[in-house]
Write a protein that holds these residues in place. Structure first.
Motif, mmCIF file in Angstrom:
data_model
loop_
_atom_site.group_PDB
_atom_site.id
_atom_site.type_symbol
_atom_site.label_atom_id
_atom_site.label_comp_id
_atom_site.label_asym_id
_atom_site.label_seq_id
_atom_site.Cartn_x
_atom_site.Cartn_y
_atom_site.Cartn_z
ATOM 1 N N GLY A 183 19.554 41.485 64.173
ATOM 2 C CA GLY A 183 19.605 41.922 62.785
ATOM 3 C C GLY A 183 18.718 41.066 61.907
ATOM 4 O O GLY A 183 18.642 39.850 62.078
ATOM 5 N N TYR A 184 18.044 41.713 60.953
ATOM 6 C CA TYR A 184 17.120 41.020 60.050
ATOM 7 C C TYR A 184 17.651 41.030 58.622
ATOM 8 O O TYR A 184 18.052 42.084 58.110
ATOM 9 C CB TYR A 184 15.744 41.680 60.084
ATOM 10 N N VAL A 185 17.636 39.851 57.985
ATOM 11 C CA VAL A 185 18.042 39.709 56.591
ATOM 12 C C VAL A 185 16.874 39.124 55.813
ATOM 13 O O VAL A 185 16.407 38.022 56.129
ATOM 14 C CB VAL A 185 19.273 38.788 56.457
ATOM 15 N N GLY A 190 14.260 31.556 47.117
ATOM 16 C CA GLY A 190 13.834 30.364 47.832
ATOM 17 C C GLY A 190 14.419 30.203 49.225
ATOM 18 O O GLY A 190 14.081 29.252 49.940
ATOM 19 N N GLN A 191 15.293 31.120 49.647
ATOM 20 C CA GLN A 191 15.881 31.058 50.978
ATOM 21 C C GLN A 191 15.010 31.828 51.961
ATOM 22 O O GLN A 191 14.435 32.862 51.613
ATOM 23 C CB GLN A 191 17.291 31.640 50.971
ATOM 24 N N PRO A 192 14.898 31.346 53.201
ATOM 25 C CA PRO A 192 14.046 32.043 54.175
ATOM 26 C C PRO A 192 14.684 33.324 54.682
ATOM 27 O O PRO A 192 15.911 33.510 54.640
ATOM 28 C CB PRO A 192 13.920 31.009 55.311
ATOM 29 N N SER A 193 13.849 34.234 55.154
ATOM 30 C CA SER A 193 14.333 35.394 55.892
ATOM 31 C C SER A 193 14.744 34.926 57.290
ATOM 32 O O SER A 193 14.296 33.878 57.759
ATOM 33 C CB SER A 193 13.236 36.451 56.007
ATOM 34 N N PHE A 213 9.693 31.842 56.429
ATOM 35 C CA PHE A 213 9.497 31.754 54.988
ATOM 36 C C PHE A 213 8.503 32.799 54.494
ATOM 37 O O PHE A 213 8.639 33.325 53.410
ATOM 38 C CB PHE A 213 9.032 30.352 54.581
ATOM 39 N N LYS A 214 7.497 33.101 55.306
ATOM 40 C CA LYS A 214 6.505 34.116 54.923
ATOM 41 C C LYS A 214 6.858 35.429 55.591
ATOM 42 O O LYS A 214 6.387 35.742 56.679
ATOM 43 C CB LYS A 214 5.098 33.665 55.326
ATOM 44 N N CYS A 215 7.708 36.215 54.916
ATOM 45 C CA CYS A 215 8.153 37.451 55.542
ATOM 46 C C CYS A 215 8.688 38.410 54.481
ATOM 47 O O CYS A 215 9.644 38.084 53.770
ATOM 48 C CB CYS A 215 9.232 37.150 56.581
ATOM 49 N N SER A 234 5.662 40.182 58.556
ATOM 50 C CA SER A 234 4.470 40.434 57.746
ATOM 51 C C SER A 234 4.801 40.301 56.269
ATOM 52 O O SER A 234 5.935 40.517 55.838
ATOM 53 C CB SER A 234 3.892 41.822 58.036
ATOM 54 N N THR A 235 3.784 39.912 55.503
ATOM 55 C CA THR A 235 3.868 39.881 54.047
ATOM 56 C C THR A 235 2.835 40.854 53.492
ATOM 57 O O THR A 235 1.788 41.081 54.108
ATOM 58 C CB THR A 235 3.596 38.475 53.502
ATOM 59 N N GLU A 236 3.126 41.413 52.352
ATOM 60 C CA GLU A 236 2.214 42.396 51.771
ATOM 61 C C GLU A 236 1.007 41.744 51.120
ATOM 62 O O GLU A 236 -0.069 42.331 51.060
ATOM 63 C CB GLU A 236 2.966 43.253 50.747
#
Length: 562
Positions: A183-185, A190-193, A213-215, A234-236
């Motif tokens: 599962g992805y959150v 400021g909290q990481p994914s 952090f970059k997500c 990925s980040t946009e």
């Protein structure tokens, strides 16, 4: 036996046979409706369903006799459960204006009886279909950022729930038992994914956790055996790249996790697991893109070099992988023998919008379809040795929307010996070409252009030397440092002992002992001086030892000459 494929377009829905009976038609009766929206095969290919804008029809592909006809004219998506026991259908979500509540639009239909098992509300078309395990014991769906699990087709009882705050995406392992779910959150404030891995039904304690952090979003892909899952983050937006930032991570079912090290900067275009579940292929990097084969420890085992490609496709046997360049590329196709790590052939299929391996693992279907391209719609049948076996173009102003091979039972998918000699094919139909003169700068003076746009890297086996150059993790660095320190201490001790004993005896045991002690002190001073030359800041006692070097030398000389 010929394996048929289905085509959907402005002429309706029809089937045609693949090799060795190219051009012939199976006994399926063409549906001439111009509003055929969707079709689907069961996993074993024994059932076929389609919606023609009036009904959803289900037929047996062995006899092509109608099994059931469902009054579902608005069906836009459909899919069979893994064992083919249920047909799932989805219609665009609507609200009953009188009752002022949503109308259930996700249906589960028993294929044997044709009866509706359950209807649910599924507003979004994205990820509309529930996820299943291969044995159909477990199914799951995301409901208001909460994952609901059902067992044995009983959709009236939610057996378990996965509670993760604001969970947005999940991936259920297709294998099992044991059944695994990731599962992805997404991160916030400021909290990481993070992605957490659980073993069903123990959904309160994760067996693995990976944070980023970059997500902004993730895509997760399990291998067929359920022993590992790949996570593409990925980040946009990004200050470094137009494509944003991307990262690839691997989590094994035993809880081990690691980042997949890529050999070139740039976007990740495509990745795919081998059907054997023992390796995966990734296409990545600024053009010309690199393609690399990785093992189950996320270690690179073969580098395909660079080339004009943005996709990778395994055949059903996992013995051949095709590296292809479609979309804004010119249709390059490279077929590689996975076991021998050898290129079989390289060819081109221009204007390809659809690529699919035949279940026999030896033939390929490429097509030009609308709405991606509305001109020169049609399809081609290839052999893996690069031979074009058939090319069919639709009439002008006719569109082809979808094309797909009929699935086959797994027991019929057999291994075969790969041959490098091309089979006999047919000449390719002429394609319209637009010749564009190469650009020459104003100062070229009419001379021919000599600019080399790209330098391509050759393929290579990733050996132990290359693996040694891979950046070490923190724990690996600590272990290597401890080993190096211990080895150095042992080596220094042995060297000091041999050096101290390497002098002629004076003949007096007491004098020999004094000489050894002085030589030991002089060696220590020599090491301190080397550290000083290297720029190290010395302690006060170390400076005093250096100052006493002359006195020790004088004392040693007196002892030797005495």
């Amino acid at each position: 036996m010929a394996i048929p494929f289905t085509l959907r377009g402005t002429d309706g829905l029809w089937m045609t046979n693949g090799p060795p009976a190219l051009g012939t038609q199976p006994d399926f009766k063409r549906d001439t409706s111009k509003t055929c929206k969707v079709f689907a095969y069961s996993k074993d290919g024994l059932l076929f369903a389609w919606c023609n804008g009036e009904f959803v029809n289900i037929v047996n592909t062995q006899t092509f006799k109608l099994v059931h006809q469902l009054n579902l004219p608005r069906t836009s998506c459909m899919e069979f459960s893994p064992q083919g026991n249920l047909l799932m259908t989805w219609e665009p979500y609507q609200v009953d204006t009188d009752a002022k509540h949503g109308i259930p639009n996700l249906g589960f239909w028993d294929v044997k009886t044709g009866q509706c098992v359950k209807t649910l509300i599924q507003k979004k078309q994205t990820s509309w279909a529930p996820q299943w395990t291969a044995d159909e014991h477990l199914s799951s769906r995301n409901v208001n950022n909460e994952i609901h699990f059902f067992e044995d087709h009983n959709f009236d009882v939610i057996k378990e729930k996965l509670h993760l705050q604001k969970i947005s995406t999940f991936a259920l392992s297709p294998a099992g038992p044991p059944y695994m779910v990731a599962g992805y959150v997404p991160g916030s404030k400021g909290q990481p994914s993070f992605v957490r891995l659980f073993k069903y039904p123990n959904l309160s304690t994760p067996i693995a956790n990976k944070s980023f952090f970059k997500c902004d979003k993730v895509e997760m892909a399990w291998n067929k055996a359920g022993t590992g899952v790949l996570i593409l983050t990925s980040t946009e937006t990004s200050n470094e790249s137009y494509y944003g930032d991307q990262g690839l991570y691997f989590i094994a079912s035993n809880g081990e996790s690691m980042k997949v090290t890529l050999g070139k900067n740039g976007p990740i275009y495509h990745l795919q697991w081998s059907p054997k579940s023992n390796e995966f292929c990734v296409v990545y990097g600024f053009m010309p893109a690199k393609a690399t084969l990785y093992d189950m420890k996320a270690e690179p085992i073969f580098d395909f070099g660079t080339g004009p490609r943005n996709y990778c496709y395994y055949n059903c046997q996992g013995s051949i992988v095709c590296l292809a360049g479609f979309g804004n590329l010119r249709g390059n196709m490279e077929f590689w023998d996975v076991k021998q790590k050898q290129l079989i052939v390289q060819t081109n299929a221009p204007d390809t919008t659809n690529f699919e391996w035949c279940p026999d693992g030896q033939h390929i279907l490429t097509a030009t379809t609308a709405p991606r391209l509305r001109v020169a719609n049609g399809y081609r049948i290839w052999h893996y040795t690069g031979a074009l076996l058939e090319q069919v173009n639709l009439e002008e102003k006719k569109e082809l929307w979808e094309v797909k091979w009929q699935n086959q039972p797994e027991e019929t998918i057999k291994d075969f010996q790969i041959k490098y000699k091309p089979v006999e094919g047919v000449p390719s139909l002429p394609q319209p070409e637009t010749k564009v003169a190469a650009y020459r700068p104003p100062g070229a003076g009419g001379r021919p252009a000599s600019v080399k746009l790209h330098d391509y890297e050759a393929p290579s086996v990733v050996n132990e030397t290359a693996k040694a150059n891979k950046p070490l993790t923190k724990n690996q660095k600590k272990r290597e440092a401890r080993k190096a320190k211990a080895s150095q201490e042992v080596s220094t001790e042995n060297h000091d002992q041999s050096t101290l004993m390497d002098f002629p005896s004076i003949g007096n045991a007491e004098t020999d002992k004094k000489i050894r002690n002085i030589r030991k002190k002089l060696q220590q001073i020599e090491k301190i001086k080397e550290q000083q030359q290297a720029g190290k800041q010395l302690e006060k006692n170390q400076l005093e030892k250096i100052q006493g070097e002359a006195a020790l030398m004088k004392e040693l000389e007196d002892l030797v000459l005495s």
